[in-house]
Structure formats: structure tokens, C-alpha cells
Design an enzyme around this catalytic site. Structure first.
Site, PDB file in Angstrom:
ATOM      1  CE  LYS A  87      48.267  37.153  72.832  1.00 19.72           C
ATOM      2  NZ  LYS A  87      47.417  36.200  72.991  1.00 19.72           N
TER       3      LYS A  87
ATOM      4  CE1 TYR B 199      39.958  52.552  42.249  1.00 17.16           C
ATOM      5  CE2 TYR B 199      40.602  52.599  44.590  1.00 17.16           C
ATOM      6  CZ  TYR B 199      40.980  52.407  43.359  1.00 17.16           C
ATOM      7  OH  TYR B 199      42.186  52.293  42.929  1.00 17.16           O
TER       8      TYR B 199
ATOM      9  CG  MET C  10      46.523  48.662  49.081  1.00 15.72           C
ATOM     10  SD  MET C  10      47.257  47.804  47.639  1.00 15.72           S
ATOM     11  CE  MET C  10      46.223  46.553  47.307  1.00 15.72           C
TER      12      MET C  10
END
Length: 813
Positions: free
Chosen positions: A482, A708, A757
Site C-alpha cells: 500500500k 528564506y 520547495m
């Protein structure tokens, strides 16, 4: 190999039953291989996890007629020729020992902890202009692999190069009897398999058993090894530190190469090798010593050593263009490794259509006519749909293959590739290094970014067999695939598990099971968390639902009745304390009332799930769960007069509660190399390695910041590497800003600043590295368990967080 079955029987001192005139050309230990046939002698090996005797009847149906067995299965008496021996593995070794005695030519035996396969492959390259070489395919160096390698010798070979690997004492003596090396090479002695030896001295002593009748031993001189050498065997040593070695070497880095200055007696000369790392330099020097021993001239040595190349020891599975799957074996082309690659193709084929792109084959020891006749037989037995041959020689024998097109060289093939219509197929790309088939792989591979998750299929096999060895012979194994195979990939792992004859697969939702069925997986698949809206699809795709509530049962029965189903398999989930899903004790009476006399469905299994199987402090609660499961499942069985499969144990339960195996267990995270138990973890192999590269390197000054929010500010000049992987790929932002690290050149590089990201940045000030160098995000270091512990989570989350935009590359060593 060509031997009469009667001769083999005499050598094995076997009890013989059957046809005495059979001629044997190949031996096999794999019942799943499509290459098994009438001239195959199948050895029914018995191991801790499997007994090949159970596959003999199936093999007879498929055309195999000759077997070495410990006993004749009752349903097979009189159906084939049987050689009955006491131990089939020992018999395989004895046959190889006899077969080796039929040939008189130099044999190089290689052992050590590291570098065996690379040294073997480089020696094959360096010596092949003068010799017809038989060598171990891939890394066939075990108690079974060495005999199989030896049994591939034919009359045209005049040099053997075989590797021997051991994991504990008293193993090498068997390999020595089989291999009988005349030249010994002892490679680097490292920490591999340390657990099998009491001391490093014991390990060295055991390794040297391989050379007890060798004429010469080549080794890297050091005092520890010297202590254990047999003074009656000639040695040929080298060193970069000890001037007393037979060959003294000085190393110097020159651009991207290493300059070696050799001093052998009164002779001194220089040569270059195209490597700078210590391991490659050491392996190259071992090969150099063989050239010196064989008396090669200085010019030949200098020329060939500079042509050494990185050895790719893996068969890789990659996504290809137009919905295809690629098996990349683009660095070697010999007959024995072709057989291995074709077996791997069958075990990993994602599409029914199978294509093989094959270069000329070298070092077979056969005439071209005989060689390509045998290749044609392999292609036919493996049911290959299309063959593309590249090279002048294979082009001459095009007529031996059905649906075959040929090209004189790789450039000619690439010029026509758009007209060959690749798509919806599995493609094996196998070629000698000189054909540069990596260009074909690059052209046919799906284009993705340079971050990849590498999945080691050998490790999955190892872990599967490790847990299987803990089970009773009658206990079935369901394996959980799974969540995209715990982040590792669903189909490829399911296909491997099918190859290993797992009993069941488990998925969470219907769409996961449907994808596997549509991809050709035939194993029964249980859907653990089916939604009522998916019941129709479950039925249509022959999946098997877990039923955990009366509402769900009624909904499924309604659809099943509409479809006029009879005895459709379902699985009843009991809640014994997890309190997540399942029938509780007070609902059992209603459950029995609904199911009694119902012929639409039948209960294939009854299961529950343990909440604390990995927590020693909650063993009492776990025992209570098992007791309640026994009580409730027994009641269901008695009231409904059924004998279903029962299962409650997950990965931790397999190890911690062996008495509760019942009829089946469910293996989950353990398959992927993760255990909560420190001692057990030592027995598991790492499956997943998340890799990326360095996109850019810059040096910032004190006071400058990274990322950042300026969360990292340099206090001194700092070299920063940017890696193209971020939280969109599954890297937790909590792993940034000095908490976590990556590995570059086997050294830790701390993550600095916030994880972005699509990128993260690391401090590589103390590492000699360049843009484009490989970066390890997790694998053996850091492990997913280490990351999970630091982030106060579990390994499951780390693995399943890896985004599907990260390319999965499956490989077999």
C-alpha cells in the site's frame, strides 16, 4: 556444458531412476526461469525459506525431464529422470568440482571484502585480447553461485576469472575445492560480514583458504596479512608505503587522473589511471599486478590501464518513453549474463510485449554459429516479441531470430530510432561497453529531474526471505504494498513478490489494487480500507475487500446479489483493541446472523491488527489482543462452520509474538529494511536510497545569509552547495537549518537555512566536491530511522513522503 546424465549420476553417487541416455547442457536452480527445458538438469535445492521439490511437478509439465533431488515427490514418480542424493546443494558443488577437473588452464580466484566484482570485470577487459575468458556472471560468488559459474566453462576457454564470497568460517573450503585457482588475488579486507567472524585475523585466515593450492598470491602487503600467509606459496605483493613489497608504487593526482610510478626491482615506469578515489586506485593496482605477473610489456600496460572504466554492477529498471519500461544492462554482453538478464526481464516485465536490444556477444568460447543458435533458443524460450541486434556479427545471424531488425552500429540504430515505434513494452537493453548503449538508454528513458529514489531489489528479496525464515513452513505471507509500496513503487515490488511466490498482497484502497491488476499482477490482492463507493470496482477487478462493519457488509452484499455472485472472497476484520476499524465483540452476533447461510460471499480470512506489537512495555496489552482474537475468531468459525485463514501479526509481531502466527502474517515496513528492534535491524538490508546532485557551488562571506528568512548567517567564509530537492519532494522543513545533513563524497554536509520547495542548501566547506557530484539524502547514512528519530516521527512517514515526481530506479546487483 555437455555431460551424460549417467556420468553425472556416477559422480554424485546418486540413486538413479529414469533415462540413462539423456544429455545435459545446462543446470538450473530456478523453477521460474523460462530457460528450463529438456536438456536442463534441475537441482531441487532446500533452504530455510523454500523447498524446490514442491515445484518439480510444475517443471515436468513445462518440459523439464532431469532432476537432482533429496526425495522424489509422490505425484512425480515415473514421470522423469531422478538422481536422488542426500543433499542437493552439496551435490551441485560436487558436480562443479568434477567438471572443473576436466579443464587445465589458469584460473584466477578473487576474494576479499570489497572490490571483487570490479577487479574481475577489469581483468576481463585487460586480458580479453589474448585469452578466451570464462568469468563469474555478475557477482555469482556464493556456495551456489560459484558452482553455477564453473559449470559454464566450455572447451574453448583458456582462462578463468572467478570470485568467491563468504560470510562466516568453514565456507571457503567448499569454494576452494570447486574453483581450484592457480592465481589468487586478495582484495581489500573491510568490515563486510564482520558479524560472521570473531576477529579480523579469523576473517583473513578463512579468505586465504581459497589459495591453499594456488601457485601465487597477489595482495596489498601489510603485516596482518603477512602473518597468515602460507610460506610455501609464492606471493607477489604491492604497497604504496612499504618499500619491501615486490612492487612499490607512488601515487600522484594529475588533473582528473592518478599517476602511478612503479618500481619493480630495477625497473621503473609511470602510467595513468582514470580514477582518483582510493577504492578504484586499489582495485586498478590489483589488476596491474596481474598484467605484471603475466609479463605484459610496458607499452601495453600503460595503454590498457588508461582505458579502465567505471563498472556498472546493477541491472536497473527505469521508466521509458511512450509508456514503456527499460531494463538497463548496457555495460556487458556475454552469454551467461544474458541468461541472467532475461530471467530478470521476466521477473520485472511491466508490459506483456517484450523487446531485447542486443549487441554482438563476446568471450563466449563458442563458434559464432553455435553462439547465436543458443542465443536464439534463449530468446525463443523467454518469449521475446522483438529483437534488435546491433553489431556486424549479430547482423550476420539475423535469420536465426523471429521479428528481428539489425544495425551495424549504435549510431545507425539511433538514426532510425523514431521509425521503430517503441511504446507499451518492456525493453531489455544489453550491450558490450564498446557499443555505448548508454546512448540508447538516454534516448529511450523518460525525462525527469536528477533526483532519484533508488530501490535495491536484492535487498527486498533478502528482507522478504529473512522474515519468511521466521515462519513455520505452513504459514502464509501477505506483503503490504500500500501507499505506493511505502513510497518505493507499487508494481515493481509487487512483481518481485510474485516472483518470490508471496501468498497475498495488501493495499489500502481499491485504486491501488486496480493499478496492480491492470499491470498484470496475478497474486490475490486484499483491499484493507475499501470505501463503499469502490465495491463495484473491487468486484470487477477481482480484488478482495476487507469488511469491517455491518454497514459495509450490507452494502457489499447488496451489490454482490445484484451481480449474482457466488462465494466471492471477503475478509472479516475484528477490532481487538486498536479501535480503528473492525467488528467489536458486541457486534459479532449480528455479523453471524447476516452471514449464516449466505452463499453470495465466503469468508476467505479473519484478521485483526495489533496496536503495540513493537512496544515491549505494552506486551501485556498485545497478549490480550491475541487472546481476544483467538476467542472471537473461534466463535465465528464455529458458528459459521468455516475454516478461514487467520492473521493478526504485522512486521513487529512476526518477531515478537511467533506463537501467534496462525495461518498467515502481514509483512509491511520490514520488507523495506526498517525494524524497531536494534538487533533485528542488523539483519535487514537498506532498500531505498534517495539521491540528488549538486546544482551549484558558491562561497559566501561572513555575515552573508542563505535561504528564506536569513535563518543561516555565515560566521566565516563558507562554501555552499545547492541541491535540487525540497519539501515538494518529501524533505521535511524541520530537517533543515542545521538539524539534518546529506552525504557528499562519504562526508556529512549540514543542511543550512530553510528547506525550500524544490531546493535545499548545505555547507560543504570541508569537502572536495564539484557541481554535478552525487548527493545522498538518505540510505545507509543517514537512515530513514535516524531522520525519523530526530524529527520525532516514524520511518513510515519519511519513506511515504517521497513525492511521486521523484523518479524511481529499481536495480538488482
Amino acid at each position: 556444458m555437455k555431460l551424460n546424465i549417467h556420468t553425472i549420476s556416477e559422480q554424485l553417487q546418486a540413486d538413479f531412476s529414469g533415462n540413462t541416455t539423456a544429455e545435459i547442457e545446462t543446470v538450473s536452480i530456478d523453477s521460474r526461469s523460462l530457460q528450463n527445458g529438456v536438456s536442463t538438469l534441475f537441482f531441487a535445492l532446500v533452504g530455510p525459506n523454500n523447498d524446490a521439490h514442491s515445484y518439480i511437478n510444475e517443471l515436468i509439465v513445462n518440459g523439464v525431464r532431469n532432476f537432482v533431488v533429496a526425495h522424489i515427490p509422490e505425484n512425480c514418480v515415473g514421470k522423469a529422470t531422478f538422481l536422488v542424493v542426500q543433499n542437493t546443494t552439496v551435490a551441485l558443488q560436487h558436480l562443479a568440482q568434477y567438471y572443473r577437473s576436466l579443464f587445465v588452464f589458469p584460473v584466477i580466484g578473487i576474494t576479499g571484502s570489497n572490490g571483487k566484482t570490479i577487479v574481475k570485470e577489469w581483468l576481463n577487459f585487460l586480458l580479453s585480447p589474448e585469452f578466451t575468458i570464462i568469468r563469474s556472471p555478475k557477482s555469482y560468488n556464493s556456495q551456489v553461485g560459484v558452482p553455477l559459474s564453473i559449470l559454464s566453462i566450455n572447451e574453448q576457454h583458456n582462462l578463468g576469472i572467478f570470485e568467491a564470497g563468504i560470510s562466516t568460517v568453514a565456507e571457503m573450503v567448499h569454494l576452494e575445492r570447486i574453483m581450484k585457482p592457480t592465481i589468487g588475488i586478495l582484495t581489500n579486507i573491510g568490515s563486510a560480514h564482520d558479524e560472521g567472524f570473531a576477529t579480523i585475523g579469523e576473517k583473513i585466515k578463512e579468505k586465504l583458504v581459497l589459495f591453499k593450492e594456488a601457485q601465487i598470491i597477489i595482495y596489498h602487503k601489510n603485516k596482518t596479512i603477512d602473518t597468515f600467509l602460507n610460506p610455501n606459496i609464492k606471493t607477489f605483493s604491492w604497497s604504496c608505503k612499504d618499500p619491501n613489497a615486490d612492487v612499490f608504487i607512488v601515487k600522484k593526482t594529475v588533473l582528473d587522473k592518478t599517476l602511478l610510478t612503479l618500481k619493480k626491482g630495477t625497473t621503473t615506469f609511470d602510467l595513468k589511471i582514470p580514477f582518483q578515489d582510493d577504492a578504484s586506485i586499489e582495485n586498478a593496482i590489483q589488476c596491474l599486478m596481474v598484467l605484471l605477473h603475466f609479463g605484459y610489456d610496458q607499452d601495453t600496460i600503460e595503454h590498457r590501464m588508461e582505458l579502465l572504466y567505471p563498472v556498472e554492477m546493477r541491472l536497473k529498471v527505469k521508466n521509458g518513453i511512450h509508456n514503456s519500461s527499460l531494463i538497463d544492462d548496457s555495460y556487458s554482453s556475454d552469454f551467461q549474463s544474458l541468461k541472467i538478464a532475461l530471467d530478470f526481464l521476466e521477473s520485472q516485465k511491466q508490459y506483456p510485449k517484450k523487446t531485447v536490444i542486443l549487441s554482438d556477444i563476446f568471450q563466449s568460447g563458442l563458434s559464432n554459429e553455435e553462439l547465436y543458435s543458443k542465443v536464439s533458443q534463449l530468446i525463443t524460450s523467454n518469449k521475446i516479441n522483438r529483437v534488435i541486434g546491433i553489431g556486424a556479427t549479430i547482423s550476420e545471424f539475423k535469420n536465426k531470430f523471429i521479428n528481428c531488425s539489425t544495425f551495424p552500429d549504435t549510431d545507425a540504430f539511433l538514426a532510425q530510432i523514431d521509425h521503430l515505434h517503441f511504446g507499451n513494452e518492456t525493453i531489455l537493453i544489453k550491450g558490450a561497453r564498446t557499443f555505448q548503449f548508454e546512448q540508447i538508454v538516454a534516448t529511450l528513458a523518460e525525462k525527469t529531474h536528477e533526483t532519484v529514489l533508488e530501490i535495491n531489489l536484492n535487498a527486498i528479496s533478502h528482507n522478504f526471505n529473512f522474515f519468511k525464515s521466521k515462519l513455520k513452513p505452513t504459514t502464509k505471507m501477505m506483503v503490504m504494498v500500500k501507499a505506493f509500496g511505502y513510497g518505493n513503487g507499487g508494481f515493481e515490488i509487487a512483481k518481485l513478490l510474485e516472483h518470490h511466490k508471496a501468498d497475498y498482497l495488501g493495499v489500502a484502497f481499491a485504486d491501488e489494487g486496480m493499478a496492480l491488476k491492470n499491470a498484470g499482477i496475478k497474486l490475490p490482492i486484499m483491499v484493507l480500507n475499501p470505501e463503499t463507493t469502490s465495491f463495484l470496482a473491487i468486484i470487477q477487478n477481482q480484488l478482495e475487500p476487507e469488511i469491517y462493519s455491518l454497514k459495509g457488509l450490507h452494502a457489499f452484499l447488496k451489490i454482490a446479489k445484484q451481480k449474482n455472485l457466488k462465494q466471492f472472497p471477503i475478509h472479516i476484520k475484528l477490532d481487538t483493541g486498536m479501535h480503528r476499524l473492525g467488528f467489536e465483540e458486541n457486534t459479532l452476533t449480528d455479523l453471524i446472523a447476516v452471514l449464516k447461510g449466505n452463499t453470495t460471499v465466503f469468508i476467505k480470512s479473519i484478521l485483526s491488527h495489533m496496536a503495540t506489537s513493537d512496544a515491549p512495555e505494552h506486551q501485556e496489552f498485545a497478549a490480550e489482543q491475541i487472546q481476544l482474537f483467538e476467542k472471537l475468531s473461534t466463535k465465528l468459525m464455529m458458528e459459521l462452520s468455516i475454516k478461514p485463514i487467520r492473521h493478526i501479526l504485522n512486521t513487529s509481531g512476526i518477531s515478537n509474538f511467533p506463537s501467534a502466527q496462525y495461518d498467515m502474517v502481514r509483512l509491511g515496513i520490514g520488507l523495506y529494511g526498517v525494524s524497531n528492534d536494534y538487533e533485528e535491524q542488523k539483519n535487514l538490508e537498506n532498500v531505498s536510497t534517495l539521491k540528488s546532485i549538486i546544482s551549484q557551488i558558491r562561497t559566501i562571506s561572513a555575515g552573508e545569509s542563505v535561504g528564506y528568512g536569513r535563518r543561516f548567517i555565515a560566521t566565516k567564509p563558507t562554501k555552499i552547495a545547492t541541491i535540487p530537492i525540497g519539501y515538494a519532494d518529501g524533505i521535511s522543513r524541520h530537517w533543515g537549518n542545521g538539524v539534518g545533513y546529506v552525504m557528499i563524497k562519504n562526508k556529512k554536509a549540514a543542511i543550512v537555512g530553510s528547506v525550500c520547495m524544490d531546493m535545499l542548501m548545505v555547507d560543504c566547506s570541508e569537502i572536495e566536491c564539484s557541481e554535478g557530484d552525487s548527493v545522498i539524502i538518505f540510505g545507509t547514512t543517514p537512515t530513514v530511522s535516524e531522520i525519523a528519530k530526530k524529527l520525532d516521527t516514524i520511518s513510515y512517514e519519511i519513506l511515504t513522503s517521497v513525492s511521486q515526481r521523484v523518479k524511481r530506479v529499481f536495480y538488482r546487483e
